[in-house]
Scaffold this motif. Structure first.
Motif, PDB file in Angstrom:
ATOM      1  N   TYR A 159       8.068 -11.711   0.529  1.00  0.00           N
ATOM      2  CA  TYR A 159       9.090 -12.002   1.534  1.00  0.00           C
ATOM      3  C   TYR A 159      10.152 -12.933   0.967  1.00  0.00           C
ATOM      4  O   TYR A 159      11.344 -12.704   1.104  1.00  0.00           O
ATOM      5  CB  TYR A 159       8.447 -12.614   2.790  1.00  0.00           C
ATOM      6  N   ARG A 160       9.700 -14.003   0.337  1.00  0.00           N
ATOM      7  CA  ARG A 160      10.608 -15.029  -0.144  1.00  0.00           C
ATOM      8  C   ARG A 160      11.534 -14.501  -1.251  1.00  0.00           C
ATOM      9  O   ARG A 160      12.722 -14.767  -1.246  1.00  0.00           O
ATOM     10  CB  ARG A 160       9.760 -16.217  -0.647  1.00  0.00           C
ATOM     11  N   GLN A 161      10.989 -13.768  -2.205  1.00  0.00           N
ATOM     12  CA  GLN A 161      11.762 -13.392  -3.392  1.00  0.00           C
ATOM     13  C   GLN A 161      12.458 -12.040  -3.261  1.00  0.00           C
ATOM     14  O   GLN A 161      13.489 -11.819  -3.875  1.00  0.00           O
ATOM     15  CB  GLN A 161      10.842 -13.328  -4.638  1.00  0.00           C
ATOM     16  N   THR A 190       6.808  -2.199  -5.248  1.00  0.00           N
ATOM     17  CA  THR A 190       7.107  -2.681  -6.594  1.00  0.00           C
ATOM     18  C   THR A 190       6.710  -4.141  -6.749  1.00  0.00           C
ATOM     19  O   THR A 190       6.119  -4.527  -7.754  1.00  0.00           O
ATOM     20  CB  THR A 190       8.614  -2.551  -6.880  1.00  0.00           C
ATOM     21  N   ALA A 191       7.059  -4.925  -5.739  1.00  0.00           N
ATOM     22  CA  ALA A 191       6.724  -6.343  -5.815  1.00  0.00           C
ATOM     23  C   ALA A 191       5.208  -6.533  -5.861  1.00  0.00           C
ATOM     24  O   ALA A 191       4.699  -7.345  -6.635  1.00  0.00           O
ATOM     25  CB  ALA A 191       7.316  -7.085  -4.619  1.00  0.00           C
ATOM     26  N   LEU A 192       4.490  -5.734  -5.071  1.00  0.00           N
ATOM     27  CA  LEU A 192       3.023  -5.782  -5.129  1.00  0.00           C
ATOM     28  C   LEU A 192       2.546  -5.422  -6.530  1.00  0.00           C
ATOM     29  O   LEU A 192       1.688  -6.092  -7.105  1.00  0.00           O
ATOM     30  CB  LEU A 192       2.420  -4.772  -4.141  1.00  0.00           C
ATOM     31  N   ALA A 193       3.118  -4.351  -7.079  1.00  0.00           N
ATOM     32  CA  ALA A 193       2.679  -3.867  -8.392  1.00  0.00           C
ATOM     33  C   ALA A 193       2.921  -4.905  -9.478  1.00  0.00           C
ATOM     34  O   ALA A 193       2.224  -4.930 -10.489  1.00  0.00           O
ATOM     35  CB  ALA A 193       3.394  -2.563  -8.745  1.00  0.00           C
ATOM     36  N   LEU A 194       3.915  -5.788  -9.268  1.00  0.00           N
ATOM     37  CA  LEU A 194       4.182  -6.823 -10.266  1.00  0.00           C
ATOM     38  C   LEU A 194       3.254  -8.023 -10.094  1.00  0.00           C
ATOM     39  O   LEU A 194       3.315  -8.964 -10.856  1.00  0.00           O
ATOM     40  CB  LEU A 194       5.637  -7.294 -10.161  1.00  0.00           C
ATOM     41  N   GLY A 195       2.419  -7.986  -9.067  1.00  0.00           N
ATOM     42  CA  GLY A 195       1.458  -9.069  -8.885  1.00  0.00           C
ATOM     43  C   GLY A 195       1.864 -10.120  -7.874  1.00  0.00           C
ATOM     44  O   GLY A 195       1.166 -11.121  -7.701  1.00  0.00           O
ATOM     45  N   PHE A 196       3.003  -9.916  -7.181  1.00  0.00           N
ATOM     46  CA  PHE A 196       3.408 -10.876  -6.159  1.00  0.00           C
ATOM     47  C   PHE A 196       2.413 -10.892  -5.005  1.00  0.00           C
ATOM     48  O   PHE A 196       1.838  -9.859  -4.657  1.00  0.00           O
ATOM     49  CB  PHE A 196       4.785 -10.510  -5.587  1.00  0.00           C
ATOM     50  N   ARG A 197       2.244 -12.050  -4.386  1.00  0.00           N
ATOM     51  CA  ARG A 197       1.460 -12.151  -3.164  1.00  0.00           C
ATOM     52  C   ARG A 197       2.411 -12.049  -1.970  1.00  0.00           C
ATOM     53  O   ARG A 197       3.609 -12.260  -2.127  1.00  0.00           O
ATOM     54  CB  ARG A 197       0.677 -13.464  -3.139  1.00  0.00           C
ATOM     55  N   LEU A 198       1.856 -11.775  -0.794  1.00  0.00           N
ATOM     56  CA  LEU A 198       2.699 -11.456   0.369  1.00  0.00           C
ATOM     57  C   LEU A 198       3.816 -12.482   0.641  1.00  0.00           C
ATOM     58  O   LEU A 198       4.977 -12.100   0.810  1.00  0.00           O
ATOM     59  CB  LEU A 198       1.825 -11.232   1.604  1.00  0.00           C
ATOM     60  N   PRO A 199       3.502 -13.799   0.684  1.00  0.00           N
ATOM     61  CA  PRO A 199       4.593 -14.754   0.949  1.00  0.00           C
ATOM     62  C   PRO A 199       5.692 -14.677  -0.099  1.00  0.00           C
ATOM     63  O   PRO A 199       6.875 -14.781   0.227  1.00  0.00           O
ATOM     64  CB  PRO A 199       3.891 -16.113   0.903  1.00  0.00           C
ATOM     65  N   GLN A 200       5.315 -14.462  -1.364  1.00  0.00           N
ATOM     66  CA  GLN A 200       6.324 -14.358  -2.424  1.00  0.00           C
ATOM     67  C   GLN A 200       7.176 -13.106  -2.252  1.00  0.00           C
ATOM     68  O   GLN A 200       8.371 -13.115  -2.532  1.00  0.00           O
ATOM     69  CB  GLN A 200       5.641 -14.273  -3.797  1.00  0.00           C
TER      70      GLN A 200
END
Lengths: 249, 244
Positions: free
Chosen positions: A157-159, A145-155
Motif C-alpha cells: 500500500y505504502r510504496q 508484482t509487489a507481492l512477487a518482489l517480496g513486499f508485505r501488505l503494508p509496504q
C-alpha cells in the motif's frame, strides 16, 4: 425595488467597539472558516485514507467495518450530524469530559470542537470512497508484482498502491477539499461566528443585506478558486511523465 | 531447486490443475507450453504462492509452500518473476523501480542498490534510460527493465509468465536475447512461453500441459526431435505452432 445601496458600509465603525469596522467582522469570520476547514480536512484525509485502505484489504471484517462507517456517515444529513455532535454527544460523555466541554471550554471553543469533528468524520466517508476507487482502478498486476518482489501488505500500500491511487483521485479530492470550506458554514447554526454568521450579523446591524451577502459570496468564491488553482498546481507537480491519465498532458 | 509434487487446484468446482508433478534442477531452463487455458500460467504462479493450491506441495530450495509456517514474502523475495504485462511501477523512475525492492525488502544500502541497478540496466542494454519513467519506454524496453528489476533481488530462480506475449513482434527478440543470455549464464529458469525458437536454443526440458495436466515432460531433444513418440495432443499443438 426601493433599496439604498451603500458599499461604504464595510468601512463604517461597528456599534460594538470603537475603531472596529464591519470589514473586520468578515476577516475574523474568514479566519474561523479557514480554521474549521483545514483541521476538518486533516482529520478527513487521514481517517478517510485509512478507511479507504481498509475497504480494499483482503479481510472481510476490516473491510466490513469501513463499509459500515461509510454508509452511516454519508447517509445522514450533515446538519443532523452537527446537531448530534453539538447537542447530543456531549451529554453522553463521561462526567469529567462533560464538565470540560460544557464549563471549561469557551462557547466558541466547544462549538469549534464539535464542528471540526463533525466535518472531519463526515468528509472522511467521502474521502474513503475516493481512495478505495483509486486503489481499485489500478491493474491487479501491480499488487501481484509487489507481492512477487517480496513486499508485505503494508509496504504494498505504502510504496505501490497509494502513490498511484492518490495521483488518480486528485481531481475529485479537490472537490472534497473545496466542499469542506463551503460546508463549514453549517457552524453558523451552532453559534460559531465564522464567515456566514458574520455576514448575517452585519446584515442585521446595518440593514445592508445585499452588500453583505455579495461580499461573502465573492470571498467564498475567490477562496475556493485559489484552492482549486493550488490543487491544480499540486496535480501538475506530482504528474508522472509518460502517463496520460496523470496531469492532463 | 523447485519440486512440484502432485499439485491440484480448483476455482470453485472447476479443477484448473490436476496432480502436477515435476522438478527443476539448479541451472536448468524449463519451458512450459500448451494451449491457452491449460493451466501453465496458474502453475508457475503457484511456485511463488501468488496463487494458492489446495492439494499437493511445492518446495522451493527446500522450503515447503504448503507449510502454513512458511514466511511467504521472504520466500518470494528469493524468486524472481517476470509478468506478461511488465507491471513496472509507473510512478517510479526506472532506476527507482530497480532499487525499491532491494532497499525496502532486503534492507540494502541505497547507494549500493543504485550502483547495482545501473549495472543491471547496462546488462539489458538500457543504461541511458535510468531516469526515465516506465510510460516513456517501449514495451520491449519495459520488459527488459522488468527482468532487470527481478534480477536486482539476486534471485535463486527466475519465473517467466509469457514474457513476450504482450509485445509487438519487432520487440520480441530484444527480450528473448536477454533471456538467452541469462540462461547461458547458468540462471535457473522456468518459462511459460510459446517461443519455440527460444525453447530449442536454451531449454533443458520442455513441459507440455493441457487441461490442467502435465502431459509431456521431457528433454528438449526428444520433444522436438522425436515427435512421433509424443502424445497426440502434443503433436497437434506442435503441428499448429511449428508450421510457420
Amino acid at each position: 425595488m426601493d433599496y439604498n445601496w451603500d458599499w461604504g458600509v464595510f468601512f463604517r465603525e461597528t456599534t460594538f467597539e470603537p475603531g472596529e469596522i464591519y470589514l473586520d467582522w468578515f476577516i475574523y469570520g474568514l479566519g474561523w472558516t479557514i480554521a474549521i476547514a483545514l483541521v476538518g480536512w486533516a482529520i478527513a484525509l487521514l481517517l478517510g485514507s485509512l478507511l479507504g485502505v481498509l475497504r480494499t484489504v483482503p479481510n472481510r471484517w476490516l473491510s466490513g467495518i469501513a463499509t459500515v462507517y461509510v454508509e452511516i456517515f454519508r447517509n445522514v444529513p450533515l446538519l443532523v450530524q452537527l446537531f448530534i455532535w453539538y447537542f447530543l454527544i456531549p451529554d453522553l460523555l463521561p462526567e469529567p469530559l462533560q464538565q470540560w466541554y460544557k464549563l471549561d471550554l469557551s462557547p466558541a471553543a466547544s462549538a469549534y470542537l464539535s464542528v471540526v469533528i463533525c466535518l472531519g468524520l463526515f468528509t472522511a466517508a467521502r474521502v474513503c470512497e475516493l481512495v478505495r476507487t483509486g486503489i481499485q482502478a489500478l491493474p491487479k498486476g501491480q499488487s501481484s508484482t509487489a507481492l512477487a518482489l517480496g513486499f508485505r501488505l503494508p509496504q504494498i500500500y505504502r510504496q505501490v498502491l497509494l502513490p498511484q491511487a492518490f495521483r488518480i483521485i486528485i481531481p475529485p479530492l479537490t472537490s472534497e477539499f473545496l466542499n469542506i470550506f463551503k460546508n463549514s458554514s453549517v457552524a453558523s447554526l451552532i453559534g460559531l461566528m465564522e464567515l456566514l454568521a458574520q455576514t448575517r450579523q452585519t446584515a442585521e446591524f446595518t440593514a445592508n443585506l445585499f452588500e453583505a451577502f455579495i461580499l461573502t459570496t465573492l470571498i467564498y468564491f475567490s477562496l475556493n478558486m485559489s484552492l482549486m488553482l493550488l490543487m491544480r498546481y499540486v496535480e501538475k507537480k506530482v504528474a508522472v511523465p509518460g502517463l496520460i491519465a496523470m496531469g492532463g498532458k | 531447486m523447485i519440486s512440484i509434487d502432485k499439485v491440484s487446484k480448483w476455482y470453485g468446482d472447476f479443477q484448473v490443475l490436476t496432480d502436477c508433478t515435476t522438478q527443476v534442477q539448479k541451472g536448468e531452463v524449463v519451458v512450459v507450453c500448451g494451449p491457452s487455458g491449460s493451466g501453465k500460467s496458474t502453475l508457475i504462479k503457484c511456485i511463488n504462492a501468488l496463487e494458492p493450491f489446495q492439494k499437493g506441495d511445492i518446495a522451493v530450495d527446500g522450503v515447503s509452500l504448503a507449510n502454513p509456517k512458511t514466511d511467504l514474502p521472504k520466500l518470494r523475495a528469493r524468486v524472481g518473476m517476470v509478468f506478461q504485462h511488465f507491471e513496472l511501477f509507473p510512478h517510479l523512475s526506472i532506476i527507482d523501480n530497480l532499487t525499491i525492492a532491494p532497499v525496502k525488502v532486503l534492507g540494502r544500502d541505497k547507494t549500493e542498490a543504485v550502483a547495482k541497478g545501473h549495472q543491471l540496466l547496462e546488462r539489458v542494454g538500457l543504461k541511458d534510460h535510468a531516469s526515465k519513467h516506465p510510460g516513456q519506454l517501449s514495451g520491449g524496453q519495459q520488459q527488459r527493465v522488468a527482468i532487470a528489476r527481478a534480477l536486482a533481488m539476486d534471485p535463486i530462480v527466475m519465473l517467466f509468465d509469457e514474457p513476450t506475449s504482450a509485445l509487438d513482434p519487432e520487440m520480441v527478440n530484444e527480450v528473448l536475447d536477454v533471456m538467452v543470455q541469462l540462461a547461458q549464464e547458468g540462471m535457473t529458469m522456468m518459462c511459460v512461453t510459446h517461443e519455440m525458437g527460444f525453447a530449442r536454443k536454451v531449454a533443458s526440458r520442455v513441459i507440455f500441459m493441457d487441461q490442467g495436466k502435465i502431459i509431456e515432460d521431457c528433454a528438449k531433444e526428444s520433444f522436438f526431435g522425436d515427435t512421433t513418440a509424443r502424445s497426440e495432443r502434443a503433436q497437434q499443438f506442435l503441428a499448429k505452432i511449428l508450421q510457420h
